[in-house]
Design an enzyme around this catalytic site. Structure first.
Site, mmCIF file in Angstrom:
data_model
loop_
_atom_site.group_PDB
_atom_site.id
_atom_site.type_symbol
_atom_site.label_atom_id
_atom_site.label_comp_id
_atom_site.label_asym_id
_atom_site.label_seq_id
_atom_site.Cartn_x
_atom_site.Cartn_y
_atom_site.Cartn_z
ATOM 1 N N HIS A 250 0.829 -1.206 0.000
ATOM 2 C CA HIS A 250 0.000 0.000 0.000
ATOM 3 C C HIS A 250 0.864 1.256 0.000
ATOM 4 O O HIS A 250 1.948 1.283 0.593
ATOM 5 C CB HIS A 250 -0.929 0.019 1.218
ATOM 6 C CG HIS A 250 -2.137 -0.857 1.042
ATOM 7 N ND1 HIS A 250 -3.213 -0.482 0.292
ATOM 8 C CD2 HIS A 250 -2.424 -2.087 1.522
ATOM 9 C CE1 HIS A 250 -4.131 -1.441 0.321
ATOM 10 N NE2 HIS A 250 -3.665 -2.430 1.063
ATOM 11 N N ARG B 152 20.476 -8.171 3.618
ATOM 12 C CA ARG B 152 21.742 -8.046 2.894
ATOM 13 C C ARG B 152 22.339 -9.435 2.730
ATOM 14 O O ARG B 152 22.015 -10.364 3.483
ATOM 15 C CB ARG B 152 22.722 -7.146 3.649
ATOM 16 C CG ARG B 152 23.153 -7.678 5.000
ATOM 17 C CD ARG B 152 24.139 -6.739 5.675
ATOM 18 N NE ARG B 152 24.557 -7.214 6.983
ATOM 19 C CZ ARG B 152 25.529 -8.084 7.200
ATOM 20 N NH1 ARG B 152 26.187 -8.579 6.181
ATOM 21 N NH2 ARG B 152 25.856 -8.458 8.421
#
Length: 496
Positions: free
Chosen positions: A100, A169
Site C-alpha cells: 500500500h 543483505r
C-alpha cells in the site's frame, strides 16, 4: 494427523496436485487463480489472497511441487507470485508482490491505493524462508538461497546465498568447490536495493586482493565519470586483503552511495572471487573490472550508451586491442570466437546480461581453470546467441605481473579445453583448429616473450612440454617450437 480441504473445494483451484494437503481451516480467495503442485503441505493457519480477480487464464499464485509451510503463511498476489519446487517456509511468513501507498499523511493507508502495481515475486527451487520473514515488491530469489528468520526482502537475491536483516543483505555465498558457505562480510551500504528503485543498468564488479593503490586509481577512474543519476553500481569484493583496501573503499563510499563493498572472511582464490562477485551484482548487465585496469577519461558514458542500445545482447565484448571505435552485433559462438579470440579471457573486456547468466545451468563448471569467465560467455551464447563487439582501447593498464597459475597450463590446456567443450554446441572442429593456430601466434607467443624478457615471476615451468602436448601433431609445430626455445633462451643468464 492433518486433515486437508475436501475434494470438492480442492477441485475449485486452478490446479491441485496429487498428495497435496492444505490443512482445513485456512483461507483462500479466488481459488480458480491459485495453482497447487503435487506433494504440497500448508499448515493451518494460512491465507492465499488474490487481490484483484482476473479471468483466470493464468494462475496468480503458483506453489510448486513439494513446497511446505508452517502455520501463519500469508501470500497476497496482485499479479503473480510463484514458488518453485521444494520451497520450505517457516512460520508467520508474509509474501506479496505489492504494498500500500502510505505517503499521504492523515489518510488511512488502506485508502491510499497500491504503491506498486506491476511487481511479481519469483522464488526459486529449494529456497528456505525463515520464520517471520517478509518478502514484498518486485523480487526474484535464486534457487537454493536461504532467507534468515525475521528478514525483510525487497529486492532480488542471487542463487545459493544467505541473506538476512532489515533490510536484507547478502551474508554468505555457497562456494561449490570445496562445498561450503563463505562469508562475504558486511557491505558499506547495508541492505539490498529498495523494491521501489529499479536495478541499475550496469554493475561494475571489481574483485581485489592486496592492491589498495591500484584499487584507488581504478575507483577514481570509474566514479569520477559518474553523475548522481547514472544507472551504475560499483561492487568491490575484497578477498580478505591485509593492506588498507577497506580504508580506500570507505573513503570513496562516503561520497558515492552507488559503491558497495564486500569482504570475504578468508581468501578464496582469485577465480572464486571473480565467480562470487558476479552473483553479488544487481545490475541488468554485469561488467567485470580488473583492480589494476583504469577507465580512460570520458569513456564510461558512451559505453553506457552502447549497453543501453544493446539490451537484447547476452554479451558485450570490449576488444581493447582494436581502437577503430567500431560497434557491431553478430550471433553465435563461431562469430564470437572470431571476434574475440583469447581476449574473451580478459575480465575487464566482458559485459554479461544478468538474465542470461542466471540461465547457465552449471556456472562453475570450469572454476578451477582460471578461465571460467570465458566459459560463461560461451554458455550464455547457447541461450542467447546475440552479442555486441566494441572496438575501443578504453582502459589504461598497470601491467602488474601475472601470477597465481601456470602460464602454459592455462593458455594451452584450459583455453583449448573450454573451446572443445562447445564443439557441437556452437563451435566446430574447424573453428577450434583455426583458433588454435591464431591464438599461438597472435597472443600466446607475444605474452610468453613479454614474461621472459621482463623476468616476471609468472610460473612458466614446463611451457615447452605443455606446448608440445597440444601442438605436436600440427604442421607448424616445428616452426613454433623453434620460437619457444629462442624466447626461453632470452631468460637464461649469460655465460661469463
Amino acid at each position: 494427523m492433518s486433515v486437508s480441504i475436501d475434494k470438492q473445494t480442492a477441485a475449485s483451484f486452478y490446479q491441485f496436485g496429487e498428495d497435496s494437503c492444505l490443512e482445513a481451516g485456512g483461507q483462500f480467495h479466488q481459488p480458480g487463480e491459485i495453482s497447487i503442485g503435487s506433494g504440497v503441505t500448508l499448515r493451518n493457519y494460512y491465507w492465499l489472497n488474490i487481490i484483484a480477480a482476473g479471468l483466470a487464464l493464468k494462475p496468480k499464485i503458483i506453489i510448486g511441487d513439494g513446497c511446505t509451510s508452517e502455520p501463519g503463511l500469508v501470500i497476497s498476489a496482485l499479479n503473480r507470485i510463484e514458488l518453485g519446487n521444494h520451497v520450505s517456509i517457516g512460520p508467520r511468513v508474509f509474501i506479496s508482490d505489492t504494498d500500500h501507498e502510505y505517503r499521504q499523511v492523515g489518510r488511512p493507508v488502506h485508502a491510499q491505493g497500491l504503491a506498486l502495481d506491476s511487481g511479481t515475486v519469483v522464488i526459486g527451487e529449494k529456497v528456505t524462508i525463515g520464520a517471520g520473514s517478509v518478502i514484498t515488491g518486485n523480487v526474484k530469489i535464486g534457487r537454493e538461497s536461504i532467507i534468515l528468520p525475521g528478514s525483510l526482502v525487497q529486492s532480488d537475491v542471487p542463487e545459493k546465498c544467505v541473506v538476512g536483516g532489515n533490510p536484507a543483505r547478502i551474508m554468505q555465498i555457497f562456494e561449490p568447490s570445496p562445498a561450503k558457505w563463505v562469508d562475504v562480510g558486511k557491505q558499506t551500504e547495508p541492505g539490498l536495493q529498495s523494491a521501489e528503485v529499479p536495478p541499475p543498468l550496469l554493475s561494475i564488479c571489481i574483485p581485489t586482493y592486496n592492491r589498495s593503490a591500484n584499487l584507488d586509481l581504478c575507483l577514481y577512474s570509474i566514479l569520477s565519470q559518474l553523475k548522481q543519476d547514472t544507472p551504475v553500481e560499483v561492487v568491490v569484493s575484497d578477498n580478505a586483503s591485509t593492506d588498507n583496501t577497506a580504508e580506500v573503499v570507505r573513503r570513496y563510499a562516503a561520497d558515492y552511495p552507488c559503491l558497495k563493498y564486500y569482504r570475504n572472511s578468508e581468501n578464496i582464490g582469485a577465480d572464486r572471487n571473480i565467480y562470487n562477485i558476479m552473483r553479488l551484482a544487481r545490475g541488468t548487465f554485469i561488467k567485470l573490472q580488473g583492480d589494476d585496469d583504469y577507465c580512460v577519461k570520458d569513456t564510461l558514458p558512451p559505453l553506457l550508451e552502447v549497453v543501453e542500445q544493446h539490451r537484447d545482447c547476452g554479451i558485450i565484448h570490449i576488444h581493447v586491442h582494436n581502437n577503430d571505435r567500431r560497434v557491431y552485433t553478430a550471433e553465435g559462438a563461431s562469430a564470437f570466437l572470431r571476434a574475440s579470440s583469447m581476449m574473451s579471457t580478459f575480465i575487464t573486456g566482458m559485459i554479461l546480461r544478468r538474465e542470461d547468466l542466471e540461465q547457465v545451468e552449471d556456472p562453475s563448471l570450469f572454476l578451477d581453470s582460471s578461465f571460467n569467465q570465458m566459459y560463461l560467455q560461451y554458455a550464455i551464447l547457447m541461450k542467447n546467441p546475440k552479442f555486441c563487439a566494441v572496438h575501443w582501447s578504453m582502459f589504461h593498464f598497470e601491467a602488474n605481473q601475472p601470477g597465481g597459475y601456470n602460464f602454459g597450463q592455462v593458455v594451452f590446456g584450459s583455453y583449448q579445453a573450454i573451446l572443445r567443450h562447445f564443439i557441437g554446441n556452437g563451435l566446430t572442429e574447424t573453428d577450434v583448429y583455426a583458433e588454435k593456430l591464431r591464438s599461438v601466434f597472435i597472443y600466446i607467443l607475444p605474452w610468453y616473450r613479454d614474461i621472459i624478457a621482463n623476468r616476471y615471476l609468472t610460473d612458466t615451468s614446463g611451457f615447452e612440454e605443455i606446448f608440445s602436448e597440444h601442438y605436436r601433431e600440427e604442421s607448424y609445430y616445428g616452426q613454433v617450437l623453434a620460437i619457444v626455445r629462442a624466447i626461453k633462451a632470452m631468460g637464461k643468464p649469460r655465460q661469463e
